[in-house]
Scaffold this active site. Structure first.
Site, PDB file in Angstrom:
ATOM      1  N   ARG A 103      -6.967   1.069  -7.810  1.00 35.59           N
ATOM      2  CA  ARG A 103      -8.023  -0.567  -7.633  1.00 35.59           C
ATOM      3  C   ARG A 103      -9.341   0.266  -6.628  1.00 35.59           C
ATOM      4  NH1 ARG A 103      -3.815  -4.646  -7.141  1.00 35.59           N
ATOM      5  NH2 ARG A 103      -2.560  -5.159  -9.080  1.00 35.59           N
ATOM      6  N   VAL A 128       4.507  -4.025  -1.664  1.00 33.82           N
ATOM      7  CA  VAL A 128       4.307  -2.419  -0.967  1.00 33.82           C
ATOM      8  C   VAL A 128       4.796  -2.599  -0.016  1.00 33.82           C
ATOM      9  CG1 VAL A 128       2.184  -1.527  -2.011  1.00 33.82           C
ATOM     10  CG2 VAL A 128       4.789  -0.406  -1.824  1.00 33.82           C
ATOM     11  N   LEU A 129       3.826  -2.987   0.865  1.00 36.41           N
ATOM     12  CA  LEU A 129       4.159  -2.710   2.678  1.00 36.41           C
ATOM     13  C   LEU A 129       5.818  -3.668   3.025  1.00 36.41           C
ATOM     14  CD1 LEU A 129       1.820  -1.025   4.012  1.00 36.41           C
ATOM     15  CD2 LEU A 129       2.174  -2.649   5.229  1.00 36.41           C
ATOM     16  N   ALA A 130       5.094  -5.193   2.541  1.00 36.73           N
ATOM     17  CA  ALA A 130       6.231  -5.587   3.048  1.00 36.73           C
ATOM     18  C   ALA A 130       8.261  -4.640   2.940  1.00 36.73           C
ATOM     19  CB  ALA A 130       6.318  -6.322   2.605  1.00 36.73           C
ATOM     20  N   GLY A 182       7.547   6.451  -9.782  1.00 36.38           N
ATOM     21  CA  GLY A 182       7.119   7.999  -9.372  1.00 36.38           C
ATOM     22  C   GLY A 182       6.317   7.382  -8.303  1.00 36.38           C
ATOM     23  N   GLY A 183       5.348   6.645  -8.521  1.00 34.32           N
ATOM     24  CA  GLY A 183       4.443   6.468  -7.266  1.00 34.32           C
ATOM     25  C   GLY A 183       3.713   6.675  -7.825  1.00 34.32           C
ATOM     26  N   TYR A 210      -0.143 -14.090 -13.372  1.00 36.82           N
ATOM     27  CA  TYR A 210      -1.767 -14.012 -11.859  1.00 36.82           C
ATOM     28  C   TYR A 210      -2.417 -13.858 -12.485  1.00 36.82           C
ATOM     29  CZ  TYR A 210      -2.132 -13.245  -7.087  1.00 36.82           C
ATOM     30  OH  TYR A 210      -3.307 -12.684  -5.589  1.00 36.82           O
TER      31      TYR A 210
END
Ligand code: UGA
Length: 368
Positions: free
Chosen positions: A321, A203-205, A222-223, A157
């Site tokens: 980011r 991620v939010l959805a 692990g985020g 992408y």
């Protein structure tokens, strides 16, 4: 000269008008101005309330159709939001992702160059590539771009988006602006897997879906990755600042200076909202408990999972980011202002209302 918001002779073409950002842009154009909109998309469920608006014309189509591309390019301002941007598809459907993010937008860019339209093209913050946890600010015209190896198909992408940016910038007679969104969030973002879409949304959805279903939030590796989340309403304000600075493209070639927003890529983000994905998960869990009025202990705790197990072979991540937003401030006077807690509460409240009580829809999940 001030932009004529009440000039009803202006029509903006919005490609991807029925999508997450497009639907909010459409609402803002119709409520803040007297302009008309030519909207193109394959799916209009988010904008059903606008389908009969006399200031809008909608077309069910995509940019694979040449005659559609030519029709769009007849309008003086073209905003292109159309893209496949579901991360799980970057690995599973790389050729299709590349076609959608390279072949289609460059055909539109060629047509806009011919017709003289101002093309506002939505790229991605993902073109900054494989950043590390200690990468600093990402600066539009300075930061080095590093991608993973070809077998890491995650980068299909970003590679297509980057090539499109380079193509657009190479067209000598095109009036263009590139927008690089940094994790826009808000109502109508993405989909709920198994209800109105498939695959893994952003991620939010994904976290919102897990909370509504009473499942643990999955922390990829692990985020520890960080993102800077930006309200979609701030993003729409950015576009209005851009429309104004570019005078809807009605600027004579000899009036274009280095302060004009043409031939520029802009980061659109909110560096004040930077957070690790693990902290995001704990925060969303807490906000969800407050919205639902339940004891937080009743909500499962987040769990770690490996990226490859979650998304499949070929997954890699951008670890940080953090946008430099200096250029947007300097050239457009724009700065995102919505704090993360407000953005998350607003998004999650919408998600719970939209999906939370639709039990019969949740039950259909295995059929899709
Ligand atoms: C995605 C797109 O690929 C970008 O093109 C787009 O510009 C960007 O979203 C955006 O919304 O601006 P990314 O930031 O990696 O890029 O999007 P997410 O899928 O939302 O992932 C963010 C982070 O959360 C990643 O580290 C991911 O591994 C993690 N994640 C995601 C989880 O830990 N759990 C999940 O359930 C989903």
């Amino acid at each position: 000269m001030n932009l004529q918001f009440n000039d009803s002779s202006i029509t903006v073409a919005v490609v991807g008008c029925g999508g997450f950002i497009g639907s909010h842009l459409l609402d803002a154009i119709l409520s803040r101005t007297k302009w008309r909109v030519f909207g193109v998309d394959l799916d209009f469920y988010r904008i059903q309330h606008r389908l009969n608006d006399e200031r809008c014309e909608f077309m069910v189509a995509d940019l694979a159709d040449k005659s559609v591309v030519e029709r769009i390019a007849k309008f003086p301002v073209v905003v292109n939001l159309a893209a496949i941007c579901t991360p799980s598809r970057y690995m599973a459907e790389a050729p299709e992702v590349i076609r959608s993010n390279y072949d289609h937008p460059v055909a539109l860019a060629d047509a806009c160059e011919k017709s003289g339209s101002w093309l506002i093209h939505f790229s991605t913050s993902e073109i900054y590539g494989r950043t590390s946890v200690d990468s600093g600010l990402l600066v539009e015209d300075e930061t080095e771009l590093t991608f993973g190896p070809v077998k890491s198909s995650r980068w299909s992408y970003a590679t297509a988006k980057l090539l499109t940016e380079r193509y657009i910038a190479g067209l000598k007679n095109l009036k263009w602006t590139v927008v690089r969104p940094f994790n826009f969030v808000g109502p109508y973002m993405d989909f709920m897997p198994g209800v109105d879409g498939s695959g893994i949304p952003r991620v939010l959805a994904n976290f919102s879906s897990a909370l509504v279903r009473g499942e643990p939030l999955k922390l990829v590796n692990g985020g520890v990755a960080k993102r800077s989340f930006t309200s979609v309403f701030d993003a729409v304000d950015f576009l209005f600042a851009l429309f104004e600075a570019g005078q809807m493209g009605f600027v004579a070639a000899d009036a274009i200076t280095e302060k004009s927003p043409f031939s520029q890529a802009f980061n659109v983000g909110n560096p004040d909202n930077e957070i690790t994905i693990a902290d995001l998960a704990w925060k969303m869990r807490k906000i969800f408990a407050e919205i639902k009025g339940v004891n937080i202990e009743s909500i499962p705790e987040p769990e770690s999972i490996s990226g490859v197990e979650y998304y499949g072979e070929g997954y890699e991540d951008s670890m940080r980011r953090l946008p430099s937003v200096e250029k947007a401030e300097r050239l457009l006077g724009f700065k995102a202002k919505t704090p993360i807690d407000v953005v998350l509460r607003e998004s999650l409240t919408w998600f719970v209302k939209h999906y939370g009580c639709l039990d019969e829809r949740l039950e259909t999940k295995d059929e899709r």
